[in-house]
Design a protein around this motif. Structure first.
Motif, PDB file in Angstrom:
ATOM      1  N   SER A 237       0.835  -1.192   0.000  1.00  7.67           N
ATOM      2  CA  SER A 237       0.000   0.000   0.000  1.00  7.67           C
ATOM      3  C   SER A 237       0.877   1.252   0.000  1.00  7.67           C
ATOM      4  CB  SER A 237      -0.920   0.019   1.219  1.00  7.67           C
ATOM      5  OG  SER A 237      -1.546   1.287   1.330  1.00  7.67           O
TER       6      SER A 237
ATOM      7  N   THR B 286      -0.177   4.204   0.034  1.00  4.97           N
ATOM      8  CA  THR B 286      -0.788   5.100   1.024  1.00  4.97           C
ATOM      9  C   THR B 286      -0.196   4.860   2.405  1.00  4.97           C
ATOM     10  OG1 THR B 286      -2.853   5.058  -0.233  1.00  4.97           O
ATOM     11  CG2 THR B 286      -2.982   5.827   2.049  1.00  4.97           C
ATOM     12  N   GLN B 287      -0.203   3.614   2.841  1.00  5.05           N
ATOM     13  CA  GLN B 287       0.294   3.297   4.174  1.00  5.05           C
ATOM     14  C   GLN B 287       1.796   3.535   4.285  1.00  5.05           C
ATOM     15  OE1 GLN B 287      -1.214  -0.678   4.746  1.00  5.05           O
ATOM     16  NE2 GLN B 287      -3.137   0.085   5.593  1.00  5.05           N
TER      17      GLN B 287
ATOM     18  N   ALA C 100       2.299   7.332   4.519  1.00  6.34           N
ATOM     19  CA  ALA C 100       1.798   7.875   5.786  1.00  6.34           C
ATOM     20  C   ALA C 100       2.688   7.502   6.962  1.00  6.34           C
ATOM     21  CB  ALA C 100       0.368   7.395   6.021  1.00  6.34           C
TER      22      ALA C 100
ATOM     23  N   ASP D  21      -0.659  15.852   2.609  1.00  2.00           N
ATOM     24  CA  ASP D  21      -1.865  15.023   2.543  1.00  2.00           C
ATOM     25  C   ASP D  21      -2.364  14.827   1.115  1.00  2.00           C
ATOM     26  OD1 ASP D  21      -1.822  14.682   5.276  1.00  2.00           O
ATOM     27  OD2 ASP D  21      -3.362  16.208   5.674  1.00  2.00           O
TER      28      ASP D  21
ATOM     29  N   ILE E 230      -0.734  11.894  -0.398  1.00  3.36           N
ATOM     30  CA  ILE E 230      -1.250  10.655   0.193  1.00  3.36           C
ATOM     31  C   ILE E 230      -2.612  10.322  -0.416  1.00  3.36           C
ATOM     32  CG2 ILE E 230      -2.030   9.565   2.339  1.00  3.36           C
ATOM     33  CD1 ILE E 230       0.300  11.035   3.748  1.00  3.36           C
ATOM     34  N   GLU E 231      -3.403  11.326  -0.708  1.00  6.02           N
ATOM     35  CA  GLU E 231      -4.681  11.098  -1.404  1.00  6.02           C
ATOM     36  C   GLU E 231      -4.439  10.514  -2.794  1.00  6.02           C
ATOM     37  OE1 GLU E 231      -7.984  11.425  -0.431  1.00  6.02           O
ATOM     38  OE2 GLU E 231      -7.049  11.583   1.542  1.00  6.02           O
ATOM     39  N   THR E 232      -3.423  10.985  -3.477  1.00  4.64           N
ATOM     40  CA  THR E 232      -3.058  10.440  -4.782  1.00  4.64           C
ATOM     41  C   THR E 232      -2.691   8.964  -4.645  1.00  4.64           C
ATOM     42  OG1 THR E 232      -2.289  12.582  -5.581  1.00  4.64           O
ATOM     43  CG2 THR E 232      -1.387  10.640  -6.676  1.00  4.64           C
ATOM     44  N   ALA E 233      -1.972   8.631  -3.586  1.00 11.86           N
ATOM     45  CA  ALA E 233      -1.579   7.237  -3.345  1.00 11.86           C
ATOM     46  C   ALA E 233      -2.800   6.348  -3.158  1.00 11.86           C
ATOM     47  CB  ALA E 233      -0.665   7.158  -2.135  1.00 11.86           C
ATOM     48  N   LYS E 234      -3.846   6.871  -2.559  1.00 14.15           N
ATOM     49  CA  LYS E 234      -5.072   6.080  -2.367  1.00 14.15           C
ATOM     50  C   LYS E 234      -5.642   5.633  -3.702  1.00 14.15           C
ATOM     51  CE  LYS E 234      -6.403   8.048   2.053  1.00 14.15           C
ATOM     52  NZ  LYS E 234      -7.390   8.853   2.800  1.00 14.15           N
TER      53      LYS E 234
ATOM     54  N   ASP F 245      -3.330   2.858  -5.124  1.00  9.57           N
ATOM     55  CA  ASP F 245      -3.488   1.571  -4.451  1.00  9.57           C
ATOM     56  C   ASP F 245      -4.624   0.739  -5.053  1.00  9.57           C
ATOM     57  OD1 ASP F 245      -1.346   1.809  -2.720  1.00  9.57           O
ATOM     58  OD2 ASP F 245      -2.556   2.591  -1.058  1.00  9.57           O
TER      59      ASP F 245
END
Length: 130
Positions: free
Chosen positions: A58, A60-61, A64, A74, A77-81, A84
């Motif tokens: 992940s 995201t994880q 983070a 942040d 990190i939203e882009t990473a979501k 994923d």
């Protein structure tokens, strides 16, 4: 044990190029998956540089959990979501009620994935090569 940060980062760049090539070939599901892989490997390169262990897939994880000095904003990190979501679904037909992943992926979606991977790679690069 020696750091493998450069190896991980070089492979991230190679995966990003694969994602771009897949876009050109209109294999959008593979472009999205390769983009996710590129971002994941870039973040793992950063963990290597920091002397830390990175587990899991992940993005995201992984982002983070970076220490404050290396953690992205942040918005990244939203882009990473979104990235994923391209770890499993582009590869397996049973991700959908019927049809294959190639029936569902679009150019726009693949372009967003590649763009997201590029931004995550740039973030990592900024911390890897200071």
């Amino acid at each position: 044990m020696a750091s493998r940060a450069e190896d991980w980062f070089r492979q991230a760049l190679r995966d990003l190029q694969h994602a771009r090539d897949a876009l050109d070939r209109t294999t959008f599901e593979w472009a999205a998956f390769a983009a996710q892989q590129a971002a994941e490997k870039a973040v793992k390169a950063l963990y290597q540089r920091l002397g830390a262990e990175a587990r899991g897939h992940s993005v995201t994880q992984l982002l983070a959990a970076l220490p404050p000095g290396a953690r992205p904003p942040d918005a990244l990190i939203e882009t990473a979501k979104e990235l994923d979501k391209h770890y499993i679904t582009p590869r397996y037909p049973n991700s959908y009620p019927e049809g294959a992943p190639m029936d569902f992926y679009t150019r726009a979606e693949a372009l967003r994935a590649v763009d997201g991977a590029e931004r995550i790679i740039e973030h990592c690069k900024g911390h890897l090569f200071r």
